[in-house]
Design a protein around this motif. Structure first.
Motif, PDB file in Angstrom:
ATOM      1  N   ILE A 110       0.861  -1.184   0.000  1.00 17.72           N
ATOM      2  CA  ILE A 110       0.000   0.000   0.000  1.00 17.72           C
ATOM      3  C   ILE A 110       0.899   1.236   0.000  1.00 17.72           C
ATOM      4  O   ILE A 110       2.095   1.154   0.241  1.00 17.72           O
ATOM      5  CB  ILE A 110      -0.957   0.034   1.217  1.00 17.72           C
ATOM      6  CG1 ILE A 110      -0.179   0.118   2.540  1.00 17.72           C
ATOM      7  CG2 ILE A 110      -1.877  -1.171   1.206  1.00 17.72           C
ATOM      8  CD1 ILE A 110      -1.053   0.351   3.754  1.00 17.72           C
ATOM      9  N   GLY A 111       0.300   2.403  -0.260  1.00 16.80           N
ATOM     10  CA  GLY A 111       1.081   3.630  -0.283  1.00 16.80           C
ATOM     11  C   GLY A 111       1.445   4.096   1.117  1.00 16.80           C
ATOM     12  O   GLY A 111       0.616   4.061   2.029  1.00 16.80           O
ATOM     13  N   TYR A 112       2.702   4.528   1.290  1.00 18.02           N
ATOM     14  CA  TYR A 112       3.138   5.050   2.579  1.00 18.02           C
ATOM     15  C   TYR A 112       3.689   6.473   2.474  1.00 18.02           C
ATOM     16  O   TYR A 112       4.346   6.946   3.405  1.00 18.02           O
ATOM     17  CB  TYR A 112       4.201   4.138   3.190  1.00 18.02           C
ATOM     18  CG  TYR A 112       3.630   2.861   3.783  1.00 18.02           C
ATOM     19  CD1 TYR A 112       2.855   2.888   4.940  1.00 18.02           C
ATOM     20  CD2 TYR A 112       3.863   1.628   3.185  1.00 18.02           C
ATOM     21  CE1 TYR A 112       2.332   1.728   5.485  1.00 18.02           C
ATOM     22  CE2 TYR A 112       3.347   0.452   3.725  1.00 18.02           C
ATOM     23  CZ  TYR A 112       2.585   0.505   4.876  1.00 18.02           C
ATOM     24  OH  TYR A 112       2.071  -0.651   5.419  1.00 18.02           O
ATOM     25  N   HIS A 113       3.435   7.164   1.358  1.00 18.62           N
ATOM     26  CA  HIS A 113       3.772   8.574   1.315  1.00 18.62           C
ATOM     27  C   HIS A 113       2.972   9.303   2.399  1.00 18.62           C
ATOM     28  O   HIS A 113       1.927   8.805   2.859  1.00 18.62           O
ATOM     29  CB  HIS A 113       3.459   9.172  -0.054  1.00 18.62           C
ATOM     30  CG  HIS A 113       4.419   8.751  -1.123  1.00 18.62           C
ATOM     31  ND1 HIS A 113       4.217   7.644  -1.906  1.00 18.62           N
ATOM     32  CD2 HIS A 113       5.609   9.285  -1.522  1.00 18.62           C
ATOM     33  CE1 HIS A 113       5.232   7.510  -2.749  1.00 18.62           C
ATOM     34  NE2 HIS A 113       6.088   8.485  -2.538  1.00 18.62           N
ATOM     35  N   GLU A 115       1.025  11.809   2.277  1.00 13.62           N
ATOM     36  CA  GLU A 115      -0.362  12.080   1.877  1.00 13.62           C
ATOM     37  C   GLU A 115      -1.215  10.810   1.978  1.00 13.62           C
ATOM     38  O   GLU A 115      -2.381  10.863   2.397  1.00 13.62           O
ATOM     39  CB  GLU A 115      -0.401  12.632   0.461  1.00 13.62           C
ATOM     40  CG  GLU A 115      -1.752  13.205   0.048  1.00 13.62           C
ATOM     41  CD  GLU A 115      -2.105  14.506   0.755  1.00 13.62           C
ATOM     42  OE1 GLU A 115      -3.194  14.540   1.375  1.00 13.62           O
ATOM     43  OE2 GLU A 115      -1.322  15.456   0.688  1.00 13.62           O
ATOM     44  N   ASP A 116      -0.653   9.661   1.599  1.00 15.66           N
ATOM     45  CA  ASP A 116      -1.366   8.391   1.755  1.00 15.66           C
ATOM     46  C   ASP A 116      -1.719   8.161   3.225  1.00 15.66           C
ATOM     47  O   ASP A 116      -2.852   7.788   3.556  1.00 15.66           O
ATOM     48  CB  ASP A 116      -0.496   7.220   1.281  1.00 15.66           C
ATOM     49  CG  ASP A 116      -0.183   7.264  -0.208  1.00 15.66           C
ATOM     50  OD1 ASP A 116      -1.050   7.701  -0.976  1.00 15.66           O
ATOM     51  OD2 ASP A 116       0.936   6.867  -0.587  1.00 15.66           O
ATOM     52  N   GLN A 117      -0.734   8.379   4.089  1.00 16.01           N
ATOM     53  CA  GLN A 117      -0.948   8.100   5.506  1.00 16.01           C
ATOM     54  C   GLN A 117      -1.956   9.072   6.130  1.00 16.01           C
ATOM     55  O   GLN A 117      -2.741   8.693   7.002  1.00 16.01           O
ATOM     56  CB  GLN A 117       0.384   8.138   6.250  1.00 16.01           C
ATOM     57  CG  GLN A 117       1.349   7.061   5.764  1.00 16.01           C
ATOM     58  CD  GLN A 117       2.414   6.761   6.785  1.00 16.01           C
ATOM     59  OE1 GLN A 117       2.125   6.267   7.868  1.00 16.01           O
ATOM     60  NE2 GLN A 117       3.659   7.067   6.449  1.00 16.01           N
ATOM     61  N   GLY A 119      -4.438  10.161   4.552  1.00 12.56           N
ATOM     62  CA  GLY A 119      -5.708   9.589   4.111  1.00 12.56           C
ATOM     63  C   GLY A 119      -6.143   8.432   4.985  1.00 12.56           C
ATOM     64  O   GLY A 119      -7.338   8.284   5.296  1.00 12.56           O
ATOM     65  N   TYR A 120      -5.202   7.590   5.414  1.00 15.20           N
ATOM     66  CA  TYR A 120      -5.548   6.483   6.317  1.00 15.20           C
ATOM     67  C   TYR A 120      -6.066   7.024   7.643  1.00 15.20           C
ATOM     68  O   TYR A 120      -7.030   6.494   8.207  1.00 15.20           O
ATOM     69  CB  TYR A 120      -4.337   5.577   6.566  1.00 15.20           C
ATOM     70  CG  TYR A 120      -3.726   4.981   5.321  1.00 15.20           C
ATOM     71  CD1 TYR A 120      -4.518   4.624   4.227  1.00 15.20           C
ATOM     72  CD2 TYR A 120      -2.356   4.778   5.221  1.00 15.20           C
ATOM     73  CE1 TYR A 120      -3.960   4.089   3.083  1.00 15.20           C
ATOM     74  CE2 TYR A 120      -1.788   4.241   4.083  1.00 15.20           C
ATOM     75  CZ  TYR A 120      -2.596   3.897   3.007  1.00 15.20           C
ATOM     76  OH  TYR A 120      -2.030   3.368   1.871  1.00 15.20           O
ATOM     77  N   ALA A 232       9.370   5.757   1.226  1.00 16.14           N
ATOM     78  CA  ALA A 232       8.227   6.557   0.773  1.00 16.14           C
ATOM     79  C   ALA A 232       8.251   7.956   1.364  1.00 16.14           C
ATOM     80  O   ALA A 232       8.005   8.943   0.664  1.00 16.14           O
ATOM     81  CB  ALA A 232       6.924   5.848   1.126  1.00 16.14           C
TER      82      ALA A 232
END
Length: 311
Positions: A110-113, A115-117, A119-120, A232
């Protein structure tokens, strides 16, 4: 008011468990359970889409505001228990294990940038029905907190950024080491975890050896996912977007930075407060990368004064 577990009680606890021939893991679980309990917290889990998310919450809800706490890279929800001990009488605390960390799911795909985090975090708080809270974050979690506050201005009462990542105008010892091919934040072999603590913290809390050993074993076991996450979040192409994003923050922001931080240079705090419309900076003398761990009482006092000023 909740009290931290006295050292003599902790020693008796560990000795008693040792006498029952329990494993180091059992000692760890017992000790960490006592620390959570003394802070007025309990462990809970929630399913968020296809992820299992672990978090700490008040054992007893109170008639007060909510505080969400977001740990840093390679850390977990228990980094907040010593700060929470000073807050759970008056606030409903939620300390979250981000995906890839602690007791939460650790997928590699999954994305760990940042911005991704962020979002989580938004999705986790949605599932937990938290839509009006004070948000705190440390290091990577500080950057995630800032992005969440920028993206969800109507859901944030205030934000507290402890030594946040995201801006590196002033380089640190960590940056120099990473450029040379090393990374003290990712333990790979026995002895690395204690070196990580020595590097990240100026005022190290006492941690008995059985507990330290288990913490090291867990950190080494998480090496693969930690390397994915670190790759990331160090994405240099993200920094311009991050700087633009934090200018959109509407909530009052308190930036707390340990002056002896070797992970991220404390002078970056000035850059944060210059970019965020309503931000204050507090620099703590003699403190490293995690003020909420190294000086929890002083950190709580700064937060309470801050929100008192902004009411």
């Amino acid at each position: 008011m909740h009290r931290p577990l006295p050292m003599n009680v902790l020693f008796v606890l560990i000795f008693s468990v040792l006498m029952t021939a329990c494993s180091r893991q059992a000692i760890y679980e017992t000790a960490i359970g006592f620390e959570r309990s003394s802070a007025g917290l309990e462990l809970a889990t929630v399913k968020v889409d296809n992820l299992d998310i672990a978090y700490l919450r008040n054992r007893q809800a109170v008639n007060g505001d909510t505080i969400v706490m977001i740990h840093g890279f390679g850390a977990n929800k228990d980094n907040w228990t010593r700060l929470a001990e000073h807050l759970t009488d008056d606030f409903n605390v939620f300390a979250i294990d981000l995906p890839g960390h602690g007791d939460s799911s650790k997928p590699l795909d999954i994305g760990y940038h940042l911005e991704d985090q962020a979002g989580y975090v938004a999705r986790i708080l949605e599932v937990l029905s938290i839509d009006d809270a004070h948000i705190m974050g440390n290091s990577m979690g500080g950057a995630i907190t800032a992005l969440y506050a920028a993206n969800h201005p109507d859901k944030v009462k205030s934000a507290v950024l402890f030594d946040p990542a995201g801006i590196l105008d002033y380089e640190s010892q960590l940056v120099e080491l990473v450029k040379e091919g090393g990374n003290p934040l990712i333990p790979k072999q026995p002895g690395d975890f204690e070196r990580l603590l020595d590097f990240a913290l100026e005022e190290k809390p006492f941690v008995p050896w059985p507990i330290l050993d288990v913490m090291e074993e867990r950190a080494i076991a998480n090496r693969e996912v930690n390397e994915v996450i670190f790759a990331a979040i160090r994405d240099a192409g993200f920094e311009a977007d991050f700087r633009n994003a934090i200018t959109r923050i509407k909530a009052p922001v308190l930036v707390i930075w340990g002056k002896e931080d070797r992970v991220i240079n404390y002078r970056n705090g000035e850059v944060f407060v210059a970019a965020i419309p309503d931000a204050w900076l507090e620099v703590m003398e003699g403190i490293g990368h995690a003020p909420m761990v190294e000086a929890p009482k002083a950190s709580a006092k700064l937060f309470l004064e801050f929100i008192g000023h902004n009411r």
